[in-house]
Design a protein around this motif. Sequence first.
Motif, PDB file in Angstrom:
ATOM      1  N   SER A  84       0.824  -1.216   0.000  1.00  0.00           N
ATOM      2  CA  SER A  84       0.000   0.000   0.000  1.00  0.00           C
ATOM      3  C   SER A  84       0.853   1.257   0.000  1.00  0.00           C
ATOM      4  O   SER A  84       0.486   2.274  -0.608  1.00  0.00           O
ATOM      5  CB  SER A  84      -0.920   0.013   1.223  1.00  0.00           C
ATOM      6  OG  SER A  84      -1.834  -1.047   1.190  1.00  0.00           O
ATOM      7  N   ALA A  85       1.999   1.198   0.675  1.00  0.00           N
ATOM      8  CA  ALA A  85       2.899   2.353   0.710  1.00  0.00           C
ATOM      9  C   ALA A  85       3.474   2.640  -0.675  1.00  0.00           C
ATOM     10  O   ALA A  85       3.643   3.810  -1.066  1.00  0.00           O
ATOM     11  CB  ALA A  85       4.022   2.112   1.713  1.00  0.00           C
ATOM     12  N   ILE A  86       3.776   1.595  -1.442  1.00  0.00           N
ATOM     13  CA  ILE A  86       4.247   1.791  -2.816  1.00  0.00           C
ATOM     14  C   ILE A  86       3.151   2.457  -3.641  1.00  0.00           C
ATOM     15  O   ILE A  86       3.403   3.403  -4.404  1.00  0.00           O
ATOM     16  CB  ILE A  86       4.665   0.454  -3.454  1.00  0.00           C
ATOM     17  CG1 ILE A  86       5.901  -0.123  -2.762  1.00  0.00           C
ATOM     18  CG2 ILE A  86       4.936   0.636  -4.945  1.00  0.00           C
ATOM     19  CD1 ILE A  86       6.322  -1.482  -3.297  1.00  0.00           C
ATOM     20  N   VAL A  87       1.935   1.961  -3.489  1.00  0.00           N
ATOM     21  CA  VAL A  87       0.799   2.547  -4.224  1.00  0.00           C
ATOM     22  C   VAL A  87       0.649   4.027  -3.890  1.00  0.00           C
ATOM     23  O   VAL A  87       0.465   4.869  -4.783  1.00  0.00           O
ATOM     24  CB  VAL A  87      -0.493   1.773  -3.894  1.00  0.00           C
ATOM     25  CG1 VAL A  87      -1.711   2.495  -4.484  1.00  0.00           C
ATOM     26  CG2 VAL A  87      -0.421   0.342  -4.430  1.00  0.00           C
ATOM     27  N   ALA A  88       0.742   4.348  -2.612  1.00  0.00           N
ATOM     28  CA  ALA A  88       0.581   5.747  -2.197  1.00  0.00           C
ATOM     29  C   ALA A  88       1.653   6.638  -2.810  1.00  0.00           C
ATOM     30  O   ALA A  88       1.368   7.784  -3.201  1.00  0.00           O
ATOM     31  CB  ALA A  88       0.626   5.836  -0.670  1.00  0.00           C
ATOM     32  N   GLN A  89       2.881   6.147  -2.893  1.00  0.00           N
ATOM     33  CA  GLN A  89       3.968   6.925  -3.505  1.00  0.00           C
ATOM     34  C   GLN A  89       3.653   7.230  -4.963  1.00  0.00           C
ATOM     35  O   GLN A  89       3.855   8.344  -5.438  1.00  0.00           O
ATOM     36  CB  GLN A  89       5.282   6.152  -3.413  1.00  0.00           C
ATOM     37  CG  GLN A  89       5.973   6.206  -2.069  1.00  0.00           C
ATOM     38  CD  GLN A  89       6.644   7.549  -1.818  1.00  0.00           C
ATOM     39  OE1 GLN A  89       5.983   8.530  -1.490  1.00  0.00           O
ATOM     40  NE2 GLN A  89       7.949   7.582  -1.949  1.00  0.00           N
ATOM     41  N   ALA A  90       3.190   6.222  -5.692  1.00  0.00           N
ATOM     42  CA  ALA A  90       2.868   6.437  -7.108  1.00  0.00           C
ATOM     43  C   ALA A  90       1.719   7.420  -7.274  1.00  0.00           C
ATOM     44  O   ALA A  90       1.795   8.369  -8.065  1.00  0.00           O
ATOM     45  CB  ALA A  90       2.530   5.103  -7.760  1.00  0.00           C
ATOM     46  N   HIS A  91       0.670   7.217  -6.508  1.00  0.00           N
ATOM     47  CA  HIS A  91      -0.516   8.078  -6.640  1.00  0.00           C
ATOM     48  C   HIS A  91      -0.230   9.526  -6.239  1.00  0.00           C
ATOM     49  O   HIS A  91      -0.828  10.455  -6.802  1.00  0.00           O
ATOM     50  CB  HIS A  91      -1.658   7.518  -5.789  1.00  0.00           C
ATOM     51  CG  HIS A  91      -2.277   6.284  -6.360  1.00  0.00           C
ATOM     52  ND1 HIS A  91      -3.179   5.509  -5.674  1.00  0.00           N
ATOM     53  CD2 HIS A  91      -2.123   5.686  -7.577  1.00  0.00           C
ATOM     54  CE1 HIS A  91      -3.565   4.501  -6.425  1.00  0.00           C
ATOM     55  NE2 HIS A  91      -2.930   4.579  -7.587  1.00  0.00           N
ATOM     56  N   ALA A  92       0.684   9.708  -5.315  1.00  0.00           N
ATOM     57  CA  ALA A  92       1.001  11.065  -4.856  1.00  0.00           C
ATOM     58  C   ALA A  92       1.525  11.939  -5.982  1.00  0.00           C
ATOM     59  O   ALA A  92       1.399  13.167  -5.939  1.00  0.00           O
ATOM     60  CB  ALA A  92       2.020  11.004  -3.717  1.00  0.00           C
ATOM     61  N   TYR A  93       2.117  11.305  -7.005  1.00  0.00           N
ATOM     62  CA  TYR A  93       2.715  12.074  -8.106  1.00  0.00           C
ATOM     63  C   TYR A  93       2.047  11.775  -9.443  1.00  0.00           C
ATOM     64  O   TYR A  93       2.644  11.970 -10.501  1.00  0.00           O
ATOM     65  CB  TYR A  93       4.221  11.807  -8.157  1.00  0.00           C
ATOM     66  CG  TYR A  93       4.887  12.212  -6.859  1.00  0.00           C
ATOM     67  CD1 TYR A  93       5.055  13.550  -6.531  1.00  0.00           C
ATOM     68  CD2 TYR A  93       5.270  11.253  -5.924  1.00  0.00           C
ATOM     69  CE1 TYR A  93       5.613  13.928  -5.319  1.00  0.00           C
ATOM     70  CE2 TYR A  93       5.838  11.627  -4.712  1.00  0.00           C
ATOM     71  CZ  TYR A  93       5.999  12.966  -4.425  1.00  0.00           C
ATOM     72  OH  TYR A  93       6.542  13.340  -3.212  1.00  0.00           O
ATOM     73  N   GLY A  94       0.810  11.315  -9.390  1.00  0.00           N
ATOM     74  CA  GLY A  94      -0.001  11.237 -10.596  1.00  0.00           C
ATOM     75  C   GLY A  94       0.180  10.014 -11.461  1.00  0.00           C
ATOM     76  O   GLY A  94      -0.347   9.969 -12.582  1.00  0.00           O
ATOM     77  N   ALA A  95       0.909   9.024 -10.983  1.00  0.00           N
ATOM     78  CA  ALA A  95       1.081   7.794 -11.756  1.00  0.00           C
ATOM     79  C   ALA A  95       0.045   6.763 -11.345  1.00  0.00           C
ATOM     80  O   ALA A  95      -0.369   6.707 -10.184  1.00  0.00           O
ATOM     81  CB  ALA A  95       2.482   7.230 -11.563  1.00  0.00           C
ATOM     82  N   LYS A  96      -0.366   5.925 -12.279  1.00  0.00           N
ATOM     83  CA  LYS A  96      -1.121   4.722 -11.959  1.00  0.00           C
ATOM     84  C   LYS A  96      -0.111   3.600 -11.709  1.00  0.00           C
ATOM     85  O   LYS A  96       1.030   3.655 -12.184  1.00  0.00           O
ATOM     86  CB  LYS A  96      -2.074   4.338 -13.090  1.00  0.00           C
ATOM     87  CG  LYS A  96      -3.093   5.415 -13.423  1.00  0.00           C
ATOM     88  CD  LYS A  96      -3.984   5.756 -12.239  1.00  0.00           C
ATOM     89  CE  LYS A  96      -5.046   6.771 -12.639  1.00  0.00           C
ATOM     90  NZ  LYS A  96      -5.885   7.188 -11.489  1.00  0.00           N
ATOM     91  N   ILE A  97      -0.553   2.577 -10.978  1.00  0.00           N
ATOM     92  CA  ILE A  97       0.411   1.543 -10.590  1.00  0.00           C
ATOM     93  C   ILE A  97      -0.203   0.156 -10.681  1.00  0.00           C
ATOM     94  O   ILE A  97      -1.366  -0.063 -10.340  1.00  0.00           O
ATOM     95  CB  ILE A  97       0.983   1.821  -9.189  1.00  0.00           C
ATOM     96  CG1 ILE A  97       2.137   0.863  -8.881  1.00  0.00           C
ATOM     97  CG2 ILE A  97      -0.096   1.797  -8.118  1.00  0.00           C
ATOM     98  CD1 ILE A  97       3.121   1.386  -7.865  1.00  0.00           C
TER      99      ILE A  97
END
Length: 337
Positions: A84-97
């Motif tokens: 979930s932490a990886i997902v949050a990092q991606a979403h914080a900067y506009g990327a889908k994951i």
Amino acid sequence: MVKLFESYTIRDITLKNRIVMAPMCTYEANAHGEVQPFHLTHYGSRAVGGIGLIITEATAVLPEGRISTNDLGIWNHHHIEGQSAIVAQAHAYGAKIAIQLAHAGRKSTVGGRIVAPSALAFDENYHTPEEMTTADIEAVIQAFADAATRAQQAGFDVLEIHAAHGYLVNTFLSPLTNKRTDSYGGSTENRYRLLRNIIDAIRVNWDGPLFVRVSAHDYTEGGLVPEDFIQFARWMSSQGVDVVDVSSGAVVPAIINAYPLYQVPFAKTIKEGANVAVGAVGLITTGHEAEQVLQDGGADLIIIGRELLRDPYFPYRAAKQLDVPFEPTVAVYKRGW
């Protein structure tokens, strides 16, 4: 019009551009398959760099299905927090994951019980696996389904099934490695059965975008070639697979003549033959190369691997090469960009 920076919608997910980070093993997890600070930096920096979709590294659905003892895992609910932490990092900067769900099969090096469709070692440096029983196969199918549920709980936008590079699902597909005489071996339909059942099991609870990564060429006489994947891709599409991620090789030792864009024709063959969306991979290193693949109709998405290890800001560089505007994900970067 430049296509590389066009948005792309898959089901209910819209990617801001057609640039995808390929799944690449990093071997930085701890012995329990847990996310480490490295992973947050590694994937977060590519999100900051402007990638449309990040596919994280092969993530094991069972502990014995790891390639190495330092692979990420999602076989246990304890893995959800780190993922979930990886997902949050991606979403914080506009990327889908996306997460790539994987089982190493006969290429596992973690010790213990190593399994495959048939008792054939990859080469002299690998253990000879046990031929899987029907119960073994059913357990793997369930493990993929359970892992998909955990990935959904972690917040991933996309799931990818790893059916390439000589790992378990790939070895069922290829006649070079599948010598079974039951309903999972022999005919093309039987060799597809494991992947079919995994897709169906995942689709019970997952209605989001689903990718499958394949090795479209075995580079060995008697092995699979891109034309074989037209039928595979038709079946995948009928089951709700949205994108076929087209790689090649590594099911058996083989000599591969690699050069820029060498795998793109495989993707185009499958795209045109099966009328499916595909991602193209393989030594694509410049914006001009990526754009040419899209303009030629060779793929719908451009999947970049090693170039993104060298340059997390590949999208910025590609935009400059193609002379299109590119807004940084972090405002202060405008000073340098």
